[in-house]
Design a protein around this motif. Structure first.
Motif, PDB file in Angstrom:
ATOM      1  N   ALA A  87       0.849  -1.190   0.000  1.00 50.80           N
ATOM      2  CA  ALA A  87       0.000   0.000   0.000  1.00 50.80           C
ATOM      3  C   ALA A  87       0.881   1.235   0.000  1.00 50.80           C
ATOM      4  O   ALA A  87       1.945   1.253   0.632  1.00 50.80           O
ATOM      5  N   ALA A  88       0.436   2.268  -0.712  1.00 49.58           N
ATOM      6  CA  ALA A  88       1.199   3.515  -0.796  1.00 49.58           C
ATOM      7  C   ALA A  88       0.245   4.697  -0.787  1.00 49.58           C
ATOM      8  O   ALA A  88      -0.902   4.603  -1.231  1.00 49.58           O
ATOM      9  N   LEU A  89       0.741   5.827  -0.289  1.00 50.64           N
ATOM     10  CA  LEU A  89      -0.021   7.071  -0.246  1.00 50.64           C
ATOM     11  C   LEU A  89       0.588   8.071  -1.219  1.00 50.64           C
ATOM     12  O   LEU A  89       1.813   8.168  -1.332  1.00 50.64           O
ATOM     13  N   ALA A 132      10.229  -2.148  -3.794  1.00 48.97           N
ATOM     14  CA  ALA A 132      10.114  -1.082  -4.792  1.00 48.97           C
ATOM     15  C   ALA A 132       9.372   0.120  -4.215  1.00 48.97           C
ATOM     16  O   ALA A 132       9.752   1.272  -4.449  1.00 48.97           O
ATOM     17  N   LEU A 133       8.330  -0.143  -3.430  1.00 49.33           N
ATOM     18  CA  LEU A 133       7.601   0.955  -2.797  1.00 49.33           C
ATOM     19  C   LEU A 133       8.475   1.682  -1.780  1.00 49.33           C
ATOM     20  O   LEU A 133       8.313   2.889  -1.558  1.00 49.33           O
ATOM     21  N   ALA A 134       9.397   0.963  -1.159  1.00 53.37           N
ATOM     22  CA  ALA A 134      10.325   1.609  -0.225  1.00 53.37           C
ATOM     23  C   ALA A 134      11.195   2.629  -0.950  1.00 53.37           C
ATOM     24  O   ALA A 134      11.563   3.664  -0.376  1.00 53.37           O
ATOM     25  N   VAL A 135      11.536   2.368  -2.219  1.00 53.27           N
ATOM     26  CA  VAL A 135      12.292   3.340  -3.012  1.00 53.27           C
ATOM     27  C   VAL A 135      11.454   4.595  -3.226  1.00 53.27           C
ATOM     28  O   VAL A 135      11.952   5.723  -3.095  1.00 53.27           O
ATOM     29  N   TYR A 136      10.178   4.407  -3.553  1.00 54.95           N
ATOM     30  CA  TYR A 136       9.259   5.542  -3.677  1.00 54.95           C
ATOM     31  C   TYR A 136       9.252   6.375  -2.392  1.00 54.95           C
ATOM     32  O   TYR A 136       9.377   7.603  -2.431  1.00 54.95           O
ATOM     33  N   ASP A 137       9.141   5.706  -1.256  1.00 52.51           N
ATOM     34  CA  ASP A 137       9.102   6.401   0.030  1.00 52.51           C
ATOM     35  C   ASP A 137      10.410   7.133   0.296  1.00 52.51           C
ATOM     36  O   ASP A 137      10.415   8.289   0.747  1.00 52.51           O
ATOM     37  N   ARG A 183       9.214  11.019  -0.086  1.00 48.05           N
ATOM     38  CA  ARG A 183       8.780  11.545   1.215  1.00 48.05           C
ATOM     39  C   ARG A 183       9.642  12.729   1.675  1.00 48.05           C
ATOM     40  O   ARG A 183       9.089  13.774   2.047  1.00 48.05           O
ATOM     41  N   PRO A 184      10.982  12.621   1.651  1.00 50.61           N
ATOM     42  CA  PRO A 184      11.760  13.782   2.098  1.00 50.61           C
ATOM     43  C   PRO A 184      11.494  15.031   1.264  1.00 50.61           C
ATOM     44  O   PRO A 184      11.377  16.134   1.806  1.00 50.61           O
TER      45      PRO A 184
END
Length: 451
Positions: A320-322, A365-370, A374-375
Motif C-alpha cells: 500500500a502507498a499514499l 520497490a515501494l520503499a524506493v518511492y518512500d 517523502r523527504p
C-alpha cells in the motif's frame, strides 16, 4: 515467475479520482501498459473543488512528458508559442498603496475543472472508473494474497497494490496507520502506537481561505489591466491574497486567506461552506483598493478551513502507498499541493513500470518511492507552512508588527528587504531542480532490485 500471455504485471487500485489520481492513471497508461488499474471514486461523478491551479516548471515538465502541454495552452487561451509561462509578482497589499517585493517567472495557470476534464478525456478509462465507491478500509492478509478493499456500500474489490489518492481525510491512510499502530502495540511499544494513531486525522492550520472566481466581464477597466499583468500574491499581517487569470482571462481566481493566532488543531465547524463577498471584504477591510475590488467581484465565494496532514514517518506499508494529499496535505502558500501529487504519481508510475519490479519485490520497490518522494514532498509541505508565515508577516522580524501598524506603514523599512530575501529563497526549489533528475535517481536505485 513469468506471466501468462495477456496477464497484467500488477492489478492496481487507485482510491480517489481527483486530479492526482487521474495523473497517476495517465502515467501508468503511458509508462506501464503491462499493469491493470482501476480508479475508485467516492463521488457520483468527477467533480473538482476549487477554482484555479498554478504550475511551476517542475510540474509543467510532467504535462509535457504526458503530451498535454499544447492542448492545455490552447484550452487556456494562452498564445505563448514557447509555452514558457507567465511571471507572477509578490507585493505588500495591506496598505493604501502596493509595494513591490519580488517577481518569479514561468508559471502556468488554469481553471481546475478544465484541467480535470482534459485529464479524464486522455485517460479514457470507461468502465474502469468506479463511482460512488467510498473506501471504508482495506486488508492485506499476507504478502502473497490479494488485498481486499471494502467500501461503505458493502461491496468489495481485490488488487495487488492499493494506492491512496483519497485526500486529506484519506481512508487508506487511516487503515495504514491504524495497522502500523496495532503492530507497534503488539510489540509492546505503547508510546509508538499512540504516536502512529495521531497520524490518522488531519490537523487544522488556523487558517481559513475564501476562494472563488470573479468574471472578467464584471471588472472595471482598471481592474482588468491590473489582473492582465499576471498572477499576484498580496501579503499582509495575518492575511494574504492570491489572484490570477484563468480560462484565457475570462475569469480571475481569487484566494484570500485569514490566519487566526492561537487557533487550535481541531476546527469547530464545516470545513467548506458558502459565504458572501461582504463577509470576505470585511475581513480584508483597509487593504489596497484594487485587491478589495477583486474580492468584491467574486461570484459565490466559499470559505474553506484549511487542514494539513501531519509529517508521516512513512508513505508505504506492505503493498500500500499514499500519494498527494493523503500523504502530505499542505497549505497552498507555494501553489504546490496538486503539483506534488502529480510528482508522486509520475515517480510511482516509473517505479512500477521498471523491468526489475515484480510482484515478489513490490514492497522493496515501494520503499524506493518512500525514500525518494517523502523527504522532498515533506520539505515542500514544511516550506508551504513557512511561506504562509512569510505571506502573513509572522516571521523574520515581522512578529511584533501589529495589523494596524502594518496597514499604516509603521514598521522598520529594512523588514521589506528581509521579506524579499526570504520569499526568493523559499520558492527556489520550484525553479532550480527538475523532476527528471528525481526520475534518474529512482531508476538508478531500481537497477538490480532483488526479487
Amino acid at each position: 515467475m513469468s506471466l501468462a500471455r495477456g496477464e497484467p504485471k500488477f492489478r492496481i487500485a487507485i482510491v480517489g479520482g481527483g486530479m492526482g489520481g487521474l495523473v497517476l492513471g495517465l502515467c501508468l497508461k503511458k509508462y506501464a501498459p503491462d499493469v491493470h488499474f482501476d480508479i475508485y471514486e467516492s463521488a457520483a461523478e468527477l467533480t473538482e473543488v476549487g477554482a484555479g491551479i498554478g504550475m511551476s516548471p517542475r510540474i509543467w515538465t510532467i504535462m509535457k512528458e504526458l503530451g498535454l502541454d499544447e492542448e492545455l495552452l490552447t484550452i487556456a487561451g494562452m498564445q505563448d508559442p514557447q509555452g514558457a509561462g507567465i511571471a507572477f509578482r509578490i507585493l505588500k497589499g495591506d496598505e493604501e498603496r502596493l509595494i513591490d517585493l519580488v517577481q518569479f517567472k514561468q508559471v502556468h495557470t488554469f481553471h481546475r475543472s478544465i484541467l480535470q476534464k482534459l485529464l479524464a478525456k486522455h485517460l479514457d478509462m470507461g468502465d474502469r472508473i468506479h463511482f460512488s465507491k467510498r473506501l471504508a478500509s482495506y486488508s492485506e492478509p499476507s504478502p502473497t494474497e490479494p488485498i481486499t478493499l471494502t467500501f461503505r456500500d458493502g461491496t468489495t474489490a481485490t488488487c495487488d497494490l492499493v494506492i491512496g489518492s483519497d485526500g486529506v481525510r484519506s481512508a487508506v491512510r487511516r487503515t495504514m496507520f491504524n495497522d502500523l499502530a496495532n503492530d507497534a502495540q503488539k510489540s509492546g511499544e505503547a508510546e509508538e502506537a499512540a504516536r502512529l494513531r495521531t497520524m490518522v486525522d488531519p490537523v487544522f492550520s488556523g487558517q481559513v481561505a475564501y476562494r472563488g472566481l470573479a468574471p472578467a466581464s464584471a471588472l472595471s477597466e482598471e481592474l482588468l489591466q491590473y489582473v492582465q499583468g499576471g498572477p499576484h500574491v498580496l501579503v499582509g499581517k495575518n492575511r494574504d491574497v492570491v489572484i490570477y487569470p484563468v480560462s484565457g482571462g475570462k475569469f480571475v481566481n481569487v484566494l484570500a486567506v485569514k490566519h487566526t493566532p492561537g487557533a487550535g488543531p481541531v476546527y469547530d465547524g464545516p470545513w467548506s461552506e458558502p459565504t458572501t463577498v461582504e463577509v470576505v471584504a470585511k475581513v480584508f477591510e483597509g487593504w489596497e483598493s484594487k485587491t478589495l475590488g477583486l474580492i468584491k467581484a467574486v461570484k459565490e465565494p466559499f470559505a474553506w478551513a484549511m487542514h494539513t496532514a501531519r509529517q508521516l514517518p512513512t508513505y508505504v506499508k506492505g503493498r500500500a502507498a499514499l500519494v498527494g494529499d493523503a500523504a502530505h496535505a499542505m497549505l497552498p502558500h507555494q501553489g504546490a499541493g496538486v503539483g506534488q501529487a502529480f510528482e508522486d504519481g509520475y515517480i510511482l508510475a516509473m517505479i512500477l513500470a521498471h523491468p526489475s519490479v515484480a510482484p515478489a519485490n513490490l514492497p522493496a520497490a515501494l520503499a524506493v518511492y518512500d525514500d525518494v518522494r517523502r523527504p522532498f514532498s515533506q520539505g515542500v509541505q514544511q516550506g508551504s507552512e513557512r511561506n504562509g508565515m512569510n505571506y502573513q508577516l509572522r516571521r523574520t522580524g515581522w512578529e511584533n508588527v501589529s495589523e494596524e501598524d502594518s496597514r499604516a506603514g509603521r514598521y522598520p523599512q529594512e523588514l521589506l528587504g528581509v521579506l524579499e530575501e526570504e520569499l526568493t529563497k523559499q520558492m527556489g526549489w520550484a525553479y532550480e531542480a527538475s523532476i527528471l533528475d528525481e526520475r534518474a535517481r529512482v531508476e538508478e536505485r531500481l537497477v538490480g532490485l532483488s526479487a
